[in-house]
Write a protein that holds these residues in place. Structure first.
Motif, PDB file in Angstrom:
ATOM      1  N   SER A   1       0.852  -1.185   0.000  1.00  0.00           N
ATOM      2  CA  SER A   1       0.000   0.000   0.000  1.00  0.00           C
ATOM      3  C   SER A   1       0.888   1.234   0.000  1.00  0.00           C
ATOM      4  O   SER A   1       1.992   1.216   0.544  1.00  0.00           O
ATOM      5  CB  SER A   1      -0.906   0.020   1.236  1.00  0.00           C
ATOM      6  N   CYS A   2       0.399   2.286  -0.585  1.00  0.00           N
ATOM      7  CA  CYS A   2       1.169   3.517  -0.701  1.00  0.00           C
ATOM      8  C   CYS A   2       1.258   4.240   0.648  1.00  0.00           C
ATOM      9  O   CYS A   2       0.251   4.361   1.350  1.00  0.00           O
ATOM     10  CB  CYS A   2       0.491   4.414  -1.728  1.00  0.00           C
ATOM     11  N   PRO A   3       2.415   4.768   1.010  1.00  0.00           N
ATOM     12  CA  PRO A   3       2.543   5.503   2.261  1.00  0.00           C
ATOM     13  C   PRO A   3       1.885   6.880   2.223  1.00  0.00           C
ATOM     14  O   PRO A   3       1.802   7.548   3.240  1.00  0.00           O
ATOM     15  CB  PRO A   3       4.062   5.622   2.443  1.00  0.00           C
ATOM     16  N   LYS A   4       1.382   7.299   1.064  1.00  0.00           N
ATOM     17  CA  LYS A   4       0.758   8.614   0.948  1.00  0.00           C
ATOM     18  C   LYS A   4      -0.766   8.565   0.997  1.00  0.00           C
ATOM     19  O   LYS A   4      -1.421   9.551   0.709  1.00  0.00           O
ATOM     20  CB  LYS A   4       1.205   9.293  -0.345  1.00  0.00           C
ATOM     21  N   ASN A   5      -1.382   7.420   1.329  1.00  0.00           N
ATOM     22  CA  ASN A   5      -2.834   7.359   1.511  1.00  0.00           C
ATOM     23  C   ASN A   5      -3.199   8.216   2.709  1.00  0.00           C
ATOM     24  O   ASN A   5      -2.499   8.217   3.721  1.00  0.00           O
ATOM     25  CB  ASN A   5      -3.294   5.924   1.788  1.00  0.00           C
ATOM     26  N   TYR A   6      -4.324   8.977   2.621  1.00  0.00           N
ATOM     27  CA  TYR A   6      -4.784   9.705   3.797  1.00  0.00           C
ATOM     28  C   TYR A   6      -6.283   9.936   3.763  1.00  0.00           C
ATOM     29  O   TYR A   6      -6.913   9.934   2.715  1.00  0.00           O
ATOM     30  CB  TYR A   6      -4.027  11.010   3.998  1.00  0.00           C
ATOM     31  N   VAL A   7      -6.839  10.087   4.966  1.00  0.00           N
ATOM     32  CA  VAL A   7      -8.274  10.257   5.178  1.00  0.00           C
ATOM     33  C   VAL A   7      -8.454  11.465   6.095  1.00  0.00           C
ATOM     34  O   VAL A   7      -7.799  11.563   7.131  1.00  0.00           O
ATOM     35  CB  VAL A   7      -8.866   8.994   5.854  1.00  0.00           C
ATOM     36  N   THR A   8      -9.334  12.404   5.715  1.00  0.00           N
ATOM     37  CA  THR A   8      -9.577  13.597   6.532  1.00  0.00           C
ATOM     38  C   THR A   8     -11.055  13.921   6.611  1.00  0.00           C
ATOM     39  O   THR A   8     -11.815  13.665   5.671  1.00  0.00           O
ATOM     40  CB  THR A   8      -8.847  14.832   5.957  1.00  0.00           C
ATOM     41  N   ASN A   9     -11.481  14.481   7.747  1.00  0.00           N
ATOM     42  CA  ASN A   9     -12.841  14.979   7.973  1.00  0.00           C
ATOM     43  C   ASN A   9     -13.913  13.939   7.652  1.00  0.00           C
ATOM     44  O   ASN A   9     -14.824  14.182   6.865  1.00  0.00           O
ATOM     45  CB  ASN A   9     -13.082  16.270   7.186  1.00  0.00           C
ATOM     46  N   ILE A  10     -13.809  12.779   8.289  1.00  0.00           N
ATOM     47  CA  ILE A  10     -14.728  11.666   8.073  1.00  0.00           C
ATOM     48  C   ILE A  10     -15.727  11.604   9.227  1.00  0.00           C
ATOM     49  O   ILE A  10     -15.378  11.841  10.383  1.00  0.00           O
ATOM     50  CB  ILE A  10     -13.940  10.338   7.995  1.00  0.00           C
ATOM     51  N   THR A  11     -16.984  11.257   8.923  1.00  0.00           N
ATOM     52  CA  THR A  11     -18.027  11.108   9.936  1.00  0.00           C
ATOM     53  C   THR A  11     -18.519   9.664   9.932  1.00  0.00           C
ATOM     54  O   THR A  11     -18.794   9.104   8.871  1.00  0.00           O
ATOM     55  CB  THR A  11     -19.219  12.039   9.624  1.00  0.00           C
ATOM     56  N   PHE A  12     -18.631   9.082  11.132  1.00  0.00           N
ATOM     57  CA  PHE A  12     -19.188   7.748  11.291  1.00  0.00           C
ATOM     58  C   PHE A  12     -20.452   7.888  12.128  1.00  0.00           C
ATOM     59  O   PHE A  12     -20.425   8.477  13.211  1.00  0.00           O
ATOM     60  CB  PHE A  12     -18.213   6.827  12.046  1.00  0.00           C
TER      61      PHE A  12
END
Length: 169
Positions: free
Chosen positions: A152-163
């Motif tokens: 997997s790429c080290p540059k994956n990112y997730v921001t401002n997520i709602t569960f």
């Protein structure tokens, strides 16, 4: 494929949508002529896997290459329970109330809202609803591709997520 806006994927056997083979969001250039792509405002519900973003392994050769999904809704199991038919072999308990319903691939298939494969992948301003694990079946809003022998790429990112668990019909 150009910009992908205001679309829905609902009740698919395996995947709501899979994008693979190096789709990217940077403009084409002499080194990499592939076109621009982004997902904005999509909705995915009751799928085995809502969305898979995969690349052709361009990182780190094209530092600007990435895929993104923004402002989208992922629903694990909605109020749409389906219909029991005589030949329906994918009927069983599901959802947070364990009621009988049509299942995407069977009672033990691990449901995932967003599946990350390769990358770089950017997920932002998305909502994930009603992902409930059952005994014997794993369920997750986010997951990585199962049985993946690739890194997997080290540059994956997730921001401002709602569960949340807000009821959805």
């Amino acid at each position: 494929m150009g910009q992908f806006t205001n679309n829905r994927a609902h009740s698919n056997y395996r995947a709501g949508m899979i994008l693979d083979n190096g789709v990217k969001t940077t403009e084409a250039n002499d080194k990499d002529k592939r076109p621009f792509l982004s997902l904005i405002g999509a909705r995915f519900a009751d799928n085995g896997i809502g969305l898979t973003l995969a690349s052709g392994g361009t990182f780190p050769d094209d530092d600007g290459s990435h895929q993104q999904v923004k402002n989208s809704l992922f629903v694990g199991e909605s109020g749409n329970r389906g219909t029991l038919l005589p030949d329906n072999n994918i009927w069983g308990p599901g959802g947070s109330d364990f009621s009988s319903r049509t299942l995407p691939r069977g009672i033990d298939f691990p449901i995932r809202g967003m599946q990350i494969y390769d990358g770089p992948v950017n997920v932002q301003n998305c909502t994930f609803r009603k992902f409930a694990a059952l005994h014997g079946r794993h369920t997750s809003a986010f997951g990585f591709r199962l049985n993946n022998s690739w890194q997997s790429c080290p540059k994956n990112y997730v921001t401002n997520i709602t569960f949340d668990q807000v009821p959805v019909s």
